[in-house]
Write a protein that holds these residues in place. Structure first.
Motif, PDB file in Angstrom:
ATOM      1  N   GLU A  57     -17.190  32.729 -24.056  1.00  0.00           N
ATOM      2  CA  GLU A  57     -16.625  31.455 -24.456  1.00  0.00           C
ATOM      3  C   GLU A  57     -15.859  30.902 -23.269  1.00  0.00           C
ATOM      4  O   GLU A  57     -15.238  31.641 -22.509  1.00  0.00           O
ATOM      5  CB  GLU A  57     -15.675  31.620 -25.647  1.00  0.00           C
ATOM      6  CG  GLU A  57     -16.356  32.161 -26.908  1.00  0.00           C
ATOM      7  CD  GLU A  57     -15.355  32.371 -28.028  1.00  0.00           C
ATOM      8  OE1 GLU A  57     -14.182  32.003 -27.828  1.00  0.00           O
ATOM      9  OE2 GLU A  57     -15.745  32.902 -29.072  1.00  0.00           O
ATOM     10  N   PHE A  58     -15.930  29.582 -23.106  1.00  0.00           N
ATOM     11  CA  PHE A  58     -15.224  28.986 -21.977  1.00  0.00           C
ATOM     12  C   PHE A  58     -14.624  27.663 -22.400  1.00  0.00           C
ATOM     13  O   PHE A  58     -15.329  26.780 -22.884  1.00  0.00           O
ATOM     14  CB  PHE A  58     -16.183  28.764 -20.800  1.00  0.00           C
ATOM     15  CG  PHE A  58     -15.504  28.243 -19.561  1.00  0.00           C
ATOM     16  CD1 PHE A  58     -14.499  28.979 -18.961  1.00  0.00           C
ATOM     17  CD2 PHE A  58     -15.865  27.040 -19.017  1.00  0.00           C
ATOM     18  CE1 PHE A  58     -13.867  28.517 -17.815  1.00  0.00           C
ATOM     19  CE2 PHE A  58     -15.233  26.567 -17.874  1.00  0.00           C
ATOM     20  CZ  PHE A  58     -14.243  27.309 -17.273  1.00  0.00           C
ATOM     21  N   ASP A  59     -13.331  27.546 -22.274  1.00  0.00           N
ATOM     22  CA  ASP A  59     -12.647  26.313 -22.602  1.00  0.00           C
ATOM     23  C   ASP A  59     -12.392  25.563 -21.299  1.00  0.00           C
ATOM     24  O   ASP A  59     -11.572  25.982 -20.493  1.00  0.00           O
ATOM     25  CB  ASP A  59     -11.319  26.629 -23.312  1.00  0.00           C
ATOM     26  CG  ASP A  59     -10.591  25.366 -23.735  1.00  0.00           C
ATOM     27  OD1 ASP A  59     -11.062  24.279 -23.382  1.00  0.00           O
ATOM     28  OD2 ASP A  59      -9.562  25.480 -24.415  1.00  0.00           O
ATOM     29  N   ALA A  60     -13.086  24.472 -21.089  1.00  0.00           N
ATOM     30  CA  ALA A  60     -13.015  23.756 -19.816  1.00  0.00           C
ATOM     31  C   ALA A  60     -12.253  22.445 -19.981  1.00  0.00           C
ATOM     32  O   ALA A  60     -12.782  21.368 -19.761  1.00  0.00           O
ATOM     33  CB  ALA A  60     -14.415  23.494 -19.271  1.00  0.00           C
ATOM     34  N   LYS A  61     -11.011  22.528 -20.414  1.00  0.00           N
ATOM     35  CA  LYS A  61     -10.196  21.328 -20.572  1.00  0.00           C
ATOM     36  C   LYS A  61     -10.019  20.651 -19.213  1.00  0.00           C
ATOM     37  O   LYS A  61      -9.732  21.291 -18.206  1.00  0.00           O
ATOM     38  CB  LYS A  61      -8.829  21.689 -21.149  1.00  0.00           C
ATOM     39  CG  LYS A  61      -7.920  20.488 -21.382  1.00  0.00           C
ATOM     40  CD  LYS A  61      -6.531  20.911 -21.816  1.00  0.00           C
ATOM     41  CE  LYS A  61      -6.546  21.508 -23.201  1.00  0.00           C
ATOM     42  NZ  LYS A  61      -5.181  21.804 -23.682  1.00  0.00           N
ATOM     43  N   THR A  62     -10.204  19.333 -19.181  1.00  0.00           N
ATOM     44  CA  THR A  62     -10.073  18.578 -17.935  1.00  0.00           C
ATOM     45  C   THR A  62      -8.616  18.201 -17.709  1.00  0.00           C
ATOM     46  O   THR A  62      -7.977  17.637 -18.602  1.00  0.00           O
ATOM     47  CB  THR A  62     -10.937  17.307 -17.984  1.00  0.00           C
ATOM     48  OG1 THR A  62     -12.295  17.681 -18.179  1.00  0.00           O
ATOM     49  CG2 THR A  62     -10.819  16.526 -16.691  1.00  0.00           C
ATOM     50  N   TYR A  63      -8.095  18.487 -16.544  1.00  0.00           N
ATOM     51  CA  TYR A  63      -6.704  18.185 -16.231  1.00  0.00           C
ATOM     52  C   TYR A  63      -6.506  18.184 -14.717  1.00  0.00           C
ATOM     53  O   TYR A  63      -7.385  18.576 -13.957  1.00  0.00           O
ATOM     54  CB  TYR A  63      -5.768  19.217 -16.871  1.00  0.00           C
ATOM     55  CG  TYR A  63      -6.018  20.635 -16.385  1.00  0.00           C
ATOM     56  CD1 TYR A  63      -5.327  21.134 -15.289  1.00  0.00           C
ATOM     57  CD2 TYR A  63      -6.939  21.472 -17.009  1.00  0.00           C
ATOM     58  CE1 TYR A  63      -5.558  22.425 -14.822  1.00  0.00           C
ATOM     59  CE2 TYR A  63      -7.175  22.746 -16.563  1.00  0.00           C
ATOM     60  CZ  TYR A  63      -6.478  23.223 -15.466  1.00  0.00           C
ATOM     61  OH  TYR A  63      -6.711  24.491 -14.998  1.00  0.00           O
ATOM     62  N   ASN A  64      -5.345  17.724 -14.310  1.00  0.00           N
ATOM     63  CA  ASN A  64      -4.961  17.739 -12.900  1.00  0.00           C
ATOM     64  C   ASN A  64      -3.543  18.275 -12.810  1.00  0.00           C
ATOM     65  O   ASN A  64      -2.597  17.642 -13.292  1.00  0.00           O
ATOM     66  CB  ASN A  64      -5.041  16.332 -12.295  1.00  0.00           C
ATOM     67  CG  ASN A  64      -4.722  16.308 -10.803  1.00  0.00           C
ATOM     68  OD1 ASN A  64      -4.401  17.332 -10.200  1.00  0.00           O
ATOM     69  ND2 ASN A  64      -4.794  15.137 -10.197  1.00  0.00           N
ATOM     70  N   LEU A  65      -3.367  19.442 -12.216  1.00  0.00           N
ATOM     71  CA  LEU A  65      -2.043  20.058 -12.132  1.00  0.00           C
ATOM     72  C   LEU A  65      -1.079  19.247 -11.279  1.00  0.00           C
ATOM     73  O   LEU A  65       0.140  19.434 -11.372  1.00  0.00           O
ATOM     74  CB  LEU A  65      -2.163  21.479 -11.567  1.00  0.00           C
ATOM     75  CG  LEU A  65      -2.884  22.499 -12.450  1.00  0.00           C
ATOM     76  CD1 LEU A  65      -2.985  23.844 -11.730  1.00  0.00           C
ATOM     77  CD2 LEU A  65      -2.182  22.659 -13.786  1.00  0.00           C
ATOM     78  N   PHE A  66      -1.597  18.355 -10.435  1.00  0.00           N
ATOM     79  CA  PHE A  66      -0.730  17.503  -9.619  1.00  0.00           C
ATOM     80  C   PHE A  66      -0.335  16.215 -10.348  1.00  0.00           C
ATOM     81  O   PHE A  66       0.302  15.345  -9.754  1.00  0.00           O
ATOM     82  CB  PHE A  66      -1.405  17.157  -8.292  1.00  0.00           C
ATOM     83  CG  PHE A  66      -1.558  18.338  -7.361  1.00  0.00           C
ATOM     84  CD1 PHE A  66      -0.798  19.491  -7.521  1.00  0.00           C
ATOM     85  CD2 PHE A  66      -2.455  18.299  -6.302  1.00  0.00           C
ATOM     86  CE1 PHE A  66      -0.936  20.574  -6.663  1.00  0.00           C
ATOM     87  CE2 PHE A  66      -2.595  19.376  -5.436  1.00  0.00           C
ATOM     88  CZ  PHE A  66      -1.844  20.515  -5.612  1.00  0.00           C
TER      89      PHE A  66
END
Length: 241
Positions: A57-66
């Motif tokens: 299973e892979f949860d690939a939530k899109t985000y930008n840590l910056f």
């Protein structure tokens, strides 16, 4: 925080005419721990165990840590992220100067995200970072430093059966972008065995992959995709009909 002298420490070599940058950066433990915790919150983690070929299973939530507008991060986490961003900026700017002879003061756009793998999770398949000029990968942990959060307090990663080659756990493979079949196959990939602090830079078009993570604990890397602003032609494109 420590002031890192990047210009003298960053090594840029040309593999198959492709500039590969490398440097070791040792972040304070408080910063490393905070970054791993932030990436875990973002849930960009492999949650399955594919040792027997099932349960991926892979949860690939899109985000930008910056993007510091994320309300889930506390003041200390933001401070640690900003410290890492300053270091990453120095490394990237030194890389584009050494690798491409570009102005290190050029405007750069970036997206930062994380990758966390628990013991015996699947390998990262060959891929490249479409639409980005370059990629920075910094290894926060390579196993044993942090335990993967689990709902079962009695679960132990190290109870899983070992693989035959634990020394290659999580190795990064950079693949020769040239398609010529005349090049010997044993020169078509560069293998990097990461340690804590290993930092690798390469063009976004370079295909790369990793071996599966076979050590106890978690393997975590923080990634920065970056684009260099084109001051000559950046304003010319229009939206395609």
């Amino acid at each position: 925080m420590q002031d890192y002298d990047i210009s003298d420490s960053l090594d840029v070599t040309h593999e198959w005419t492709t500039p590969i940058g490398s440097i070791n950066i040792y972040l304070p433990d408080v910063v490393r721990t905070a970054l791993v915790g932030i990436m875990t919150k973002c849930q960009n983690v492999f949650t399955g165990n594919n040792y027997d070929g099932t349960g991926n299973e892979f949860d690939a939530k899109t985000y930008n840590l910056f993007d510091y507008s994320n309300k889930e991060w506390n003041e200390n986490e933001i401070r640690c992220l900003q410290e890492f961003e300053k270091i990453a900026s120095k490394i990237i700017r030194t890389y584009i100067k050494k690798a491409w002879n570009m102005d290190e003061n050029v405007n750069i756009q970036a997206r930062c995200f994380g990758n966390i793998q628990r013991t015996h999770s699947m390998r990262t398949l060959p891929h490249y970072h479409h639409g980005w000029d370059g990629v920075l990968s910094h290894y926060l942990t390579v196993g044993d430093e942090f335990k993967f959060p689990t709902e079962d307090p009695d679960a132990q990663d190290d109870e899983l059966p070992p693989f035959d080659n634990p020394d290659t756990s999580g190795s990064l493979l950079l693949l020769d972008p040239r398609p010529s079949i005349k090049v010997p196959n044993n020169n078509k990939a560069k293998t990097i065995i990461p340690k804590i602090g290993t930092t690798i830079l390469h063009p976004g078009y370079v295909w790369h992959e990793t071996h599966g993570h076979t050590r106890a604990g978690v393997r975590s890397a923080i990634i920065v995709n970056f684009n260099i602003e084109n001051t000559n032609y950046g304003i010319l494109p229009t939206k395609l009909i």
